[in-house]
Design an enzyme around this catalytic site. Structure first.
Site, PDB file in Angstrom:
ATOM      1  N   SER A  47       5.180  54.195  45.803  1.00 25.70           N
ATOM      2  CA  SER A  47       5.434  54.454  47.029  1.00 25.70           C
ATOM      3  C   SER A  47       4.815  55.569  47.648  1.00 25.70           C
ATOM      4  CB  SER A  47       6.938  54.943  47.330  1.00 25.70           C
ATOM      5  OG  SER A  47       7.395  55.897  46.402  1.00 25.70           O
ATOM      6  N   GLU A  48       4.335  56.670  46.895  1.00 22.18           N
ATOM      7  CA  GLU A  48       3.181  57.484  47.428  1.00 22.18           C
ATOM      8  C   GLU A  48       2.549  58.133  46.365  1.00 22.18           C
ATOM      9  OE1 GLU A  48       6.440  57.480  50.421  1.00 22.18           O
ATOM     10  OE2 GLU A  48       6.641  57.872  48.282  1.00 22.18           O
ATOM     11  N   THR A  49       1.298  58.370  46.747  1.00 24.57           N
ATOM     12  CA  THR A  49       0.269  59.143  45.948  1.00 24.57           C
ATOM     13  C   THR A  49      -0.134  60.430  46.514  1.00 24.57           C
ATOM     14  OG1 THR A  49      -0.470  57.250  44.798  1.00 24.57           O
ATOM     15  CG2 THR A  49      -1.851  58.887  44.730  1.00 24.57           C
TER      16      THR A  49
END
Length: 162
Positions: A47-49
């Site tokens: 979902s996020e990096t």
């Protein structure tokens, strides 16, 4: 031309493999363009990096967060994952048991505390920006229906806000 980027996929909020909330972590993105960070985030698929684009000697880190489709101001679980990895890799000194560092994000300059020892980190605690109110919505009939409660139960409660 082949280019190597060190990337970790970290499960935040757990000590179980494939549990928690996965986030990509790149601890040295200083020479990556916006487009390259976006491509990496898309490839990771979490979902996020989180990407560290700059490290200051005073314990400040400039951090950017990308979803597979766009950049976001801040991400909690990716922050926890990132600072855990930085501590594991020796990028944060844990000799005093707790170290406070700061991350500069699009949401602002925020404190992060990393707790641990010579054996590695044991806890990461982050500060978040205060929430912003977009206004009250009131106890509408639709909201009461969705929550499955009647109007008498909310008579003395403050109005809900967004």
């Amino acid at each position: 031309m082949t280019r190597m980027v060190a990337l970790k996929l970290v499960d935040a909020f757990t000590d179980e493999l494939f549990g928690g909330n996965p986030a990509g972590v790149v601890t040295d993105a200083s020479d990556l363009s916006d487009g390259e960070m976006q491509l990496i985030a898309r490839e990771v698929g979490a979902s996020e990096t989180a990407f560290v684009t700059k490290r200051e000697e005073d314990g400040h880190f400039t951090v950017r967060f990308f979803t597979p489709t766009h950049e976001v101001d801040l991400c909690g679980h990716a922050t926890i994952a990132l600072f855990w990895v930085l501590a594991e890799e020796g990028g944060i000194d844990l000799s005093s048991g707790m170290t406070r560092v700061r991350q500069l994000t699009r949401a602002g300059l925020l404190d992060v505390e990393v707790v641990g020892s010579s054996h590695g980190p044991s806890r990461v605690i982050m500060t978040q920006v205060p929430p912003k109110s977009c206004g009250e919505v009131g106890w509408t009939d639709e909201l009461l229906r969705v929550l499955g409660i009647g109007r008498p139960l909310v008579r003395d409660l403050p109005a809900p806000e967004i």
